[in-house]
Design a protein around this motif. Structure first.
Motif: not given
Length: 2003
Positions: A639-643, A707-711, A714-719
């Motif tokens: 995942i990446s973020f673009e501004v 960047m690959k997200p981390v768990i 059960r509902n959410y990932f984080h970076l």
């Protein structure tokens, strides 16, 4: 301590002369020496020193004035320089060069250079040494003019000590040392030197943040004024502590763009003064595309329609409010032809919706002709317009006799504040060019073309469409251009001010198939104009507007196309368009004006590049500190973020490159970097100029590395952004219009602060804490200082490039508004008292709306910033951040609220995907830091980040001096914390299961951690009582900052489902209280208090969470140092930790008594009927069960009434848990099923408070005599007499006095008026007389209330003005005062008229006997009497999932039944007095005097009076209504008596039914529409709970009449007489009495009442009786101590009719009442007769005797003489087909006509309503006749008869038979005044006078629309009832019987071809007789002469010859 000022030089002076300067500080002035004969430069070079005792305050001002010196005259000021000493106070030294400003606050060329030093004793302010002055090479004048960023930027941020400059370690404010902010400190204005005009340094004014804020932040609450203290409360999250974080927004969902139900109802009452002769008008009502027509009225200029139309819509609010509502009048429309348009009136629906009550009622719309704007008014339509959204209830003013609306000018259909005379105006919308358009075609075709032709094309063909006031105009299409240039203007012609609020400007792509919108912008006219007396016409630009919409990549079918149409929030930048708007008022008298209103498109000249402002380079920096809560649906791709800002930074679908040919042109033109082309080209262009930055090759980095997200769970990932935080930066070029954003930021910040304060005040009021008024005063104090601050700050940069007219005008009006707001705030602050807090709070909230409105800047500059989350190169979710919120300024107030701060941002799905449940789940939670500012101010861009990082820069190739922004930040400071979340309970949660309950659990997120509470099943009010401990939470940054400003905690509440995923219920935010390891864990901060946090689900609330959060730092000693956690005490909960003792609330023992009455209306459960229900009550884990109802069908009441249980509850009432009511059905084999449940959220209303014996009139301290009004029917507003117990006042009103007065009045009758039969016969009066009299009274009361309100408002205005006068007498603009004055004068005149009228009325009334009245409630009875829940409460039982707004499932659909009962809770032990009372039944507890709940038989009598404003049910816009009444199983249908084609039917019926409570207690009254074929449709229904009424203490069984009589129209209805009722009430209430004494007294308890004691029976015999006395007591029952309450009077209630298909929208109203009589009592008499009055038959005989002065129309053939062939035509309004004509009086030469002709008009008339009743079939196909009620008006017209062409209309008069001017005695006295000034003249009514004769004027309108007199008629009107007319019949015209004699007409009036000789005699002889005689004489002479000549020779010869 001292302040030193070194005045160096003043430059650019004009002329030559002597100069002197004066420097002032703290009121002490010094003068310089006089410099003689200076030219353009004056070098003063002087030092001034002020020794000072107190510190220099940041707001103090130094003033310097330069004068032209004169020895003789006074010195003349050249200019002034003022400076706020904020930076001086911080830094100690400063050199400033700045321009002076003249008296008008505009900058002049002259500039001054001063050097200021400030020394303190303790040296807290750094002092510069002289060497620190920076010398700039090659700058001889020493002004600092170079870029500020390349200087001091080698400062590595925070890496060393971790102290940010500006905050020391201990949190004491240190002032920044010199050197850091030198350049930001200079108050540099434009120093214009011809050499380098393009280098303009940044303006900077100096102001620190408010000191109190700093003190608050740093010193806790110690020693501050209580006004400033903000409450930690529900606003805990939103209250900001430190300066590094912004507030998050709780509401998640975009509100616009969702479809809502609207209903628009329009009544066209009548039209007047239509321009045109003899027309057949039809009114067309048009909303958007829908049209409806009224019927056609024949040959009249004032048709009466009274037709009602309803339009239903289901669209988003924006679309609804932009729809145009158009009323037009069409002349002679029929099936074959469309008719000609007379005039139109249009306004948008939004204007109606913004009116009070969302409606215009009985207002006159003024018609104008769109094709001829010079024509003026074309007539008026009187109409009602109402717009109802879901949940709005419209209060229709009560329909009474309308008399005062004939004043057209005073009741025009215009919003408040719009002038009555609107003018025509031209609206010019200029479209110059656009930029940055997206691709709108596929590139396949383009590539084919390229292959063939070799030409590369832009893939879009744009044009602009402008829509305004229902008209649309288009520019030309610019083929294939991403940067089209139009230079065209679209011109609209429309009335000004327009009643349409928005202009819609849309760029569209022209396409062969269908054009699609690229982007839409709405221009709100209210924001670009100001209607005040110093206001300005709408103006805007030339300015760029930014358009947002769907994402830019082209797809064939765009799922977010709605966004491009302007619905919903745009998710991406689409284009920017350069436009301007101007308005020119037209002078319609001038000749060369184009009179049509067609839209025109014309070319305009190009405008220069600089007109929109100088292009500057902006720098956007962002850092991502955290990305958590990423929805796992996205998948685990990187995942990446673009501004992006505009198209800059957009890598996928951003820049559409224009073709090469254009590039070259651009280059040659060299026209700055305005276009959004690729970066490289821009940079080349820029580097050619001398502004070359060192960072020419700085390439923007606009997205973070994938960047690959981390768990997380059960509902959410984080970076995993742990210590390394990625950054982005973008350079972009925009016009520098920051001033606009700065001003709006200042206002926004004032508003934010104010909103926070107001939330606090409301919270204080809600929680009933002490001193809300103090906090409100604090808010007002802040507001007034903020306003003054705005006035100081906003006035800068006056002469910046690209300032438009709107900028200047807006600035002026904002300054005025802010100044007056500041003054009003001061004033209100002085008026805030304990008791006025609530009113003042409302006023202050108006200020808040006003501020928010002002802060919204209509001219955009920098586009908004979008943050997109990308996965797999797809855009997933976004956040949109307004650029003004992150814009940097040197002045603190001007900086955006999120600039340089860490903000928690929640990403959401784009467009429609974001609606509903999908939009509530967070897509990602970002902690993001953004900074946007000029590239040259860049040095500060990192200062707001949490400290303790090192910059990590991209590897550089070229050596570069300048600091490059970092690619990522590495935090080397890490703090470890333990977070404790004390989750106590939640309440009123959203019902997520089909059972109507939920199985809730909460999930707490903090940073990258999450934990879950246990699941509690089947409850909406879970008490988790659980402590969640998060171990080892790592946070990065400096400890001190984290303490002040920890990250937020997100709590989400879910509903656990056995299958599938848990369902989201809602979310809330919280901030933890932080404890550092060196702090003590103890009061005041620890242990934390439980607080309520509101849970939001989308935009709606979904409950509250009661919890506390603490964040504890783990120091060197590890966890051992933390305060201990009490282990699990109760073993049954296993490992779950409860909330520890200090935090959980303190409990006490309460007893809760429950009254179980019964269950009602239970619906089936799983298709089975409920048979044996039981109610379970539970509160805080304890509870009680009711007895089982054995057979629900037979008796749904409980056998045991009262049960109780004891429970431990918190002392603090606000923390009381809810009480749950559940109903279960006990089935066979011990199975239970849940029927429904109800949660009582607040038990406060059930807390028992023992009666206060000392106070509540308990003791009998002597007898109190209650004052009676002898004439109670006139209820004034303030005649309530309040009595305390001890007073002994006996007030007698002598009834005889009144009678005498009446006699006097009778004598005073005017002479001349016919003596009326004064005593109307009793037999004449009926129930309707009573009803109409009551409605009159109701109207009078409402009027009086309005007048009183207006008066109060006026008084307040005057007070404000008066007090304001002390402040500044001249310029306190009381908002909209002029408009108000006008409307006030109007209303005053109206009032005068009314009072005048009322005076007459009262005279009239007083001569009649007083009609007894009843009370007409214009709402339902329940609303007036608190739902009759005085002791029996109704709890709705719910089952099923709660619907969300958009599913339109209202809670009503979830109701499965009702539980009736009550509670009573009290602390134990209870005092013994109560239980010791006489007759205390311990089984009943607190519910003592309660009737038994056995079944009871009741006779129910329903009276339906009438219905109003029904929703039409048939195609013809009408309905055929009839009434249906249901009660239990029985149903009465009144189908055969339907009323044909009526929307306001009068039913006048009584229905009797028998019922058994409790089985049949819900009465439904419905109105159905009768249909010949098919089933009848329900129009609307209303439901009444009769049981609550029956058992209520207010005695709602049968209303108590105003007076007691035994016969006549006002006979007593109740079977019990007043004395029996009184005796029963006294017995039930255990009162002493009633004791009837001599002299008309009665004593009840300790109250004495007086009254009459005689009564007349039918035969007029008087008898003694006590009934009047008893009735008097009953009418004043609320004054009886202890048991008193208001008893329900005889009344009519008005209930709204609702239809389940249109939930929440009224379908009309019904007026009715219900009587109930128990069957075990004596039976009542027959129902009173309320059947509608039958109209009485009358005959009106009109004799036309003569006419005079009729204008002459015809020219004579022979003689050219003027004459007219007069005849008179007459008819009664509504009966045009029965029009009658006189014979023709031919050839009247003087306008005199003699007729002696009789018209006879029979008609049916309703005396009470003053209306004629006509029944006729609408068309030949109608099934039955329709009844119309029409005002009684006689129309007489005078015509000129023509034989071969149509007759000419000459004039008319319309007489309202109820009030028309008395005829003049002679023709001479008759004048046009009788029509024009009708109001002032004495009027008569033919129904009273019966016979009247006189002269009346005929009038018509001339070309200029003025009334002119066109003749006079002598007529005699004679009114007879049908019986009288039968006795003395008459003939029509001059026929038998009773013929009139022939008129004595002059002979000229004969036809010439009937009698030619006569006509010759008249025409020729009459006029030419002398001529004829002379001619004859001459002829004779000639004849004689001829004969003489003829015979002369013969005679001569004879003579001569002598024959």
């Amino acid at each position: 301590m001292a302040l030193l000022v070194h005045l160096k030089t003043v430059r650019d002076l004009r002329g030559k002369g002597d100069r002197i300067a004066k420097v002032t500080f703290r009121g002490l002035s010094f003068y310089t020496r006089v410099l003689e004969n200076c030219e353009d430069e004056a070098r003063f070079d002087e030092m001034f020193r002020w020794p000072i005792a107190s510190r220099v305050d940041e707001n103090e001002i130094l003033e310097l004035q330069v004068f032209n010196y004169s020895k003789i005259f006074t010195n003349r000021v050249i200019g002034t320089f003022r400076m706020v000493l904020q930076k001086v106070a911080e830094e100690g030294q400063l050199e400033v060069t700045d321009t002076l400003i003249d008296d008008n606050n505009t900058a002049i060329r002259t500039s001054v250079t001063v050097d200021i030093k400030y020394t303190t004793m303790d040296g807290t302010v750094g002092v510069w040494s002289d060497g620190e002055f920076l010398d700039v090479p090659g700058d001889p004048e020493g002004t600092f003019q170079f870029e500020t960023d390349s200087l001091l930027s080698g400062h590595s941020h925070g890496s060393g000590s971790g102290v940010s400059p500006g905050r020391s370690i201990h949190g004491i404010p240190t002032f920044r040392k010199a050197g850091k902010g030198v350049f930001s400190a200079m108050k540099l204005h434009k120093t214009k030197s011809s050499r380098d005009d393009h280098k303009k340094d940044e303006p900077a004014t100096l102001d620190m943040e408010d000191l109190d804020r700093k003190a608050l932040r740093l010193g806790g609450f110690g020693g501050l004024d209580p006004d400033c203290i903000s409450l930690a409360s529900v606003t805990a999250v939103t209250t900001n502590v430190s300066n590094k974080r912004s507030k998050p927004d709780i509401k998640m969902e975009p509100s616009s763009g969702r479809h809502v139900d609207y209903q628009i109802s329009i009544t066209v009452v009548e039209a007047r003064q239509l321009v045109g002769l003899n027309m057949d008008p039809v009114v067309c009502v048009e909303i958007g595309e829908d049209k409806k027509y009224t019927s056609m009225k024949e040959s009249t200029n004032c048709p009466y329609y009274n037709e009602y139309f309803v339009f239903d819509f289901h669209v988003p609010p924006d679309v609804m409010f932009d729809k145009i509502l158009k009323l037009s009048v069409i002349h002679s429309k029929n099936l074959l032809r469309s008719g000609t348009l007379v005039g139109t009136f249009k306004l948008d629906v939004g204007t109606v919706y913004s009116q009070p009550e969302h409606q215009f009622y009985h207002k006159w719309a003024m018609l104008s002709d769109p094709d001829d704007i010079t024509a003026g008014c074309k007539g008026y339509i009187k109409c009602d317009i109402a717009v109802v959204g879901k949940g709005d209830n419209i209060k229709t003013p009560h329909k009474a006799n309308e008399t005062d609306e004939d004043d057209i000018e005073g009741n025009l259909l215009l919003p408040e504040g719009v002038p009555l005379e609107r003018q025509w105006a031209r609206f010019y919308v200029k479209i110059y060019r656009a930029e940055g358009l997206p691709k709108m075609n596929t590139s396949i075709m383009a590539n084919v073309k390229k292959a063939f032709i070799g030409e590369n094309r832009d893939l879009v063909d744009p044009y602009v469409q402008v829509v305004f006031a229902g008209q649309r105009g288009k520019t030309s299409v610019q083929k294939s251009s991403y940067e089209p240039i139009w230079n065209e203007q679209v011109v609209f012609t429309e009335m000004f001010p327009p009643l349409c609020k928005r202009i819609k400007v849309q760029i569209r792509d022209s396409d062969k198939v269908n054009d699609v919108a690229i982007g839409t912008h709405f221009i709100d006219l209210r924001k670009i104009a100001n209607d005040g007396d110093k206001g300005f016409l709408p103006t805007m630009g030339p300015a760029w507007v930014n358009m947002y919409g769907s994402t830019r990549h082209y797809t064939l079918i765009d799922e977010h196309q709605d966004l491009n149409e302007g619905l919903g929030e745009g998710v991406s930048f689409r284009a920017r368009l350069l436009i301007s708007v101007a308005v020119e008022i037209l002078d319609t008298t001038s000749t060369e004006i184009v009179s049509s209103t067609e839209v025109q498109v014309e070319p305009v000249s190009n405008i220069s590049e600089s007109a929109t402002g100088k292009i500057e380079e902006f720098f956007l920096f962002g850092s991502f500190l955290e990305a958590t809560m990423i929805d796992r649906k996205i998948g685990d791709k990187p995942i990446s973020f673009e501004v992006t800002i505009g198209n800059y930074g957009n890598q996928i679908d951003g820049v559409s490159k224009p073709t090469a040919a254009k590039k070259k042109k651009k280059k040659e033109g060299g026209g700055g970097g305005e276009s959004d082309e690729e970066e490289s080209e821009l940079i080349q262009q820029n580097s050619s100029e001398d502004e070359a930055d060192d960072d020419g090759d700085l390439v923007s980095v606009s997205s973070t590395p994938p960047m690959k997200p981390v768990i997380t769970d059960r509902n959410y990932f984080h970076l995993p952004y742990f210590e390394k935080k990625p950054c982005i930066y973008i350079k972009s070029w925009w016009q520098d219009q920051r001033r606009r954003l700065y001003n709006s930021n200042i206002m926004d910040k004032i508003a934010d602060k104010m909103e926070e304060g107001l939330n606090d005040v409301q919270e204080v009021i809600k929680t009933e804490k002490a001193y809300p008024e103090r906090r409100l005063r604090g808010v007002l104090e802040e507001l007034s200082t903020g306003c003054n601050r705005f006035v100081t700050l906003a006035n800068k940069d006056q002469n910046q490039a690209g300032r438009t007219k709107l900028d200047k005008e807006r600035l002026k009006s904002c300054m005025r508004e802010m100044e007056s707001m500041g003054q009003q705030a001061k004033l209100i602050r002085s008026q805030v008292k304990r008791n006025t807090v609530r009113d003042k709070l409302k006023m202050v909230q108006n200020f808040l709306h006003r501020l928010r409105f002002l802060a919204d800047e209509p001219q955009h500059s920098i586009p908004d910033v979008f943050v997109w989350m990308m996965s797999n190169n797809k855009r997933i979710a976004y956040a949109r951040i307004p650029s003004k919120d992150i814009l940097y300024s040197i002045v603190d107030e001007e900086t955006g609220r999120d600039c340089g701060k860490v903000k928690a941002v929640f990403l959401r799905l784009p467009g429609k995907k974001g609606f509903g449940p999908a939009g509530w789940t967070v897509q990602a939670k970002m902690e993001i830091y953004l900074w946007l500012g000029l590239n040259k101010q860049r040095k500060d861009f990192l200062s707001g980040l949490p400290n303790g990082f090192e910059e990590n820069k991209a590897p550089r190739t070229s050596p570069c001096l300048q600091s490059v922004p970092p690619v990522s930040l590495v935090y080397n400071m890490k703090q470890v914390f333990q977070l404790r979340a004390h989750m106590y309970q939640a309440r009123s949660l959203f019902a997520a299961d089909s059972s109507g309950l939920s199985d809730p659990f909460a999930r707490v997120f903090f940073s990258t951690h999450s934990q879950v509470t246990e699941v509690l099943s089947e409850t909406l009010c879970p008490t988790w009582d659980q402590l969640l401990v998060f171990e080892d939470v790592e946070l990065f940054g400096e400890a001190g900052e984290l303490r002040d400003d920890p990250p937020i905690i997100v709590v989400e509440v879910y509903d656990q489902d056995t299958v599938g995923k848990a369902e989201f219920i809602g979310r809330t935010f919280a901030k933890p209280i932080t404890k550092m390891c060196d702090e003590h864990y103890g009061p005041p901060r620890f242990p934390p208090q439980l607080e309520y946090y509101q849970i939001y689900r989308g935009n709606s609330t979904a409950g509250d969470l009661l919890a506390a959060f603490e964040l504890l730092q783990i120091g060197q000693g590890g966890r051992a140092e933390l305060p201990p956690i009490d282990g699990p005490t109760d073993s049954e909960r296993g490992p779950i930790l409860p909330v520890p003792m200090g935090i959980r609330p303190i409990l006490s023992r309460y007893r809760i008594e429950v009254l179980f009455w019964g269950l009602r209306d239970l619906k089936r459960v799983n298709l089975a009927l409920v048979d044996r229900p039981r109610v379970d009550i539970e509160c805080a884990g304890r509870g009680v069960q009711s007895a089982l109802i054995q057979n629900y069908k037979k008796n749904p009441n409980f056998s045991t009434l009262v049960k109780w249980f004891e429970v431990d509850l918190p002392e603090n009432e606000l923390l009381h848990p809810p009480l749950n009511v559940r109903v279960v059905d006990c089935r066979a084999f011990g199975r239970y099923t849940l029927v429904g449940s109800h949660a009582v959220t607040s038990l406060r209303r059930f807390i028992y408070s023992p009666p206060d014996k000392t106070h509540n009139n308990w003791t009998s301290a002597g007898d109190v005599t209650v004052n009676m009004d002898a004439d109670p029917s006139v209820r004034k507003m303030d005649t309530v007499v309040k009595l305390d117990t001890t007073s002994d006042a006996v007030v007698k009103v002598d009834v005889n006095e009144e009678k005498e007065e009446k006699k006097k009045k009778k004598k005073k009758k005017k002479k001349g008026e016919v003596e009326e039969d004064d005593e109307t016969d009793e037999s004449m009066l009926d129930w309707w007389s009573k009803y109409f009299a009551s409605i009159e009274t109701l109207m009078e009361i409402l009027r009086a209330q309005e007048a009183a309100l207006a008066e109060a408002e006026e008084r307040e205005d005057q007070e404000i003005a008066a007090e304001g006068a002390d402040i500044k007498p001249d310029d306190l603009p009381v908002k909209g005062s002029k408009g108000k004055e006008k409307s006030r004068d109007k209303s005053r005149n109206k009032e005068k008229k009314k009072s005048h009228h009322a005076g007459e009325e009262t005279e009239k009334h007083s001569s009649k006997p007083k009609v007894d009245e009843l009370l007409v409630y214009n709402k339902e009875l329940e609303a007036e009497y608190d739902n009759f829940e005085d002791w029996l409460h109704t709890f709705n039982l719910y089952r099923g999932k709660a619907g969300d707004d958009d599913e339109a499932a209202l809670d009503d659909d979830r109701i499965v039944g009702r539980f009736k009962g009550s509670m009573c809770m009290y602390k134990l032990p209870l005092s013994e007095e109560i239980t010791r009372e006489v007759g205390f039944d311990p089984n009943m507890g607190m519910f003592q005097s309660i009737p038994h709940n056995d079944p009871i038989n009741v006779l129910v009598r329903v009276f339906v009076v009438r219905a109003t404003d029904l929703h039409p049910a048939d195609v013809n816009g009408k309905a055929d209504p009839y009434v249906v009444i249901k009660l239990g199983k029985s149903e009465l249908k009144d189908k055969e008596n339907y009323i044909s084609k009526q929307l306001n039917p009068v039913f006048g019926k009584a229905f009797d039914m028998e019922a058994t409570f409790p089985m049949e207690s819900m009465l439904t009254v419905s109105v159905y529409d009768w249909d010949l074929v098919g089933t009848d449709d329900l129009i609307g229904e209303t439901k009444i709970d009769l049981e609550n009424r029956f058992y209520s203490k207010h005695r709602a069984t049968c209303g108590i009449a105003n007076s007691y009589s035994v016969h006549g129209y006002n006979v007593w209805r109740d079977p019990m007489k007043p004395s029996q009722i009184l005796a029963k009430l006294c017995k039930e209430g255990k009162l002493d009495g009633p004791h009837y004494g001599p002299g008309g007294r009665v004593k009840v308890a300790n109250r004495v009442f007086m009254g009459a004691t005689e009564i007349e029976d039918e035969n007029g015999l008087k008898k003694q009786t006590d009934e009047h006395l008893a009735l008097t007591v009953l009418k004043h029952w609320e004054e009886i101590p202890r048991v008193g309450c208001k008893l329900i009077p005889e009344h009519v209630e008005t209930r709204p009719l609702l239809n389940p298909d249109h939930p929440g929208i009224e379908q009309g109203r019904i007026e009715m009442w219900v009587d109930m009589f128990p069957m075990d009592m004596p039976a009542p008499g027959p129902a009173i007769d309320i059947s509608p009055r039958k109209p009485k038959k009358y005959e009106l005989r009109v004799i036309i005797w003569n006419t005079d002065e009729v204008i002459l129309e015809d020219d004579d053939y022979f003689t050219g003489e003027k004459s007219s062939d007069i005849f008179v035509r007459g008819w009664l309004k509504g009966q045009q087909e029965d029009k009658q004509d006189t014979d023709v009086h031919y050839h009247s030469l003087t306008g005199e006509g003699n007729f002696n002709w009789r018209f006879v008009y029979p008609f049916d008339y309703l005396m009470a309503e003053e209306k004629i009743v006509i029944s006729k079939k609408e068309s030949m196909f109608s099934w039955d006749e329709t009844e119309y009620k029409i005002p009684a008006r006689l129309t007489l017209q005078v015509w000129d008869a023509d034989h071969f062409s149509a007759d000419d209309f000459l004039g008319a008069i319309e007489l309202d038979l109820n009030r028309f001017p008395r005829g003049a005695k002679t023709a001479k006295q008759c004048s046009i005044n009788m029509v024009q000034n009708q109001a002032e003249l004495p009027c008569i009514s033919i129904f009273k006078q019966k016979r009247v004769k006189g002269w009346w004027p005929f009038v018509a309108r001339d070309e200029n629309d003025e009334m002119e007199l066109t003749g006079k008629v002598e007529a005699e009107l004679h009114l007879m009832s049908a019986e009288e007319a039968e006795k003395s019949p008459v003939g029509l015209g001059r026929n038998e019987p009773d013929p009139l004699e022939k008129p004595n007409r002059p002979d000229t009036s004969l036809m010439w071809f009937v009698n030619p000789l006569k006509s010759i005699r008249y025409f020729i002889w009459h006029n030419y007789r002398w001529l004829i005689l002379k001619a004859l004489g001459l002829l004779l002479l000639l004849l004689l002469l001829g004969l003489f000549l003829y015979s002369f020779p013969g005679y001569l010869v004879k003579k001569m010859l002598g024959a």
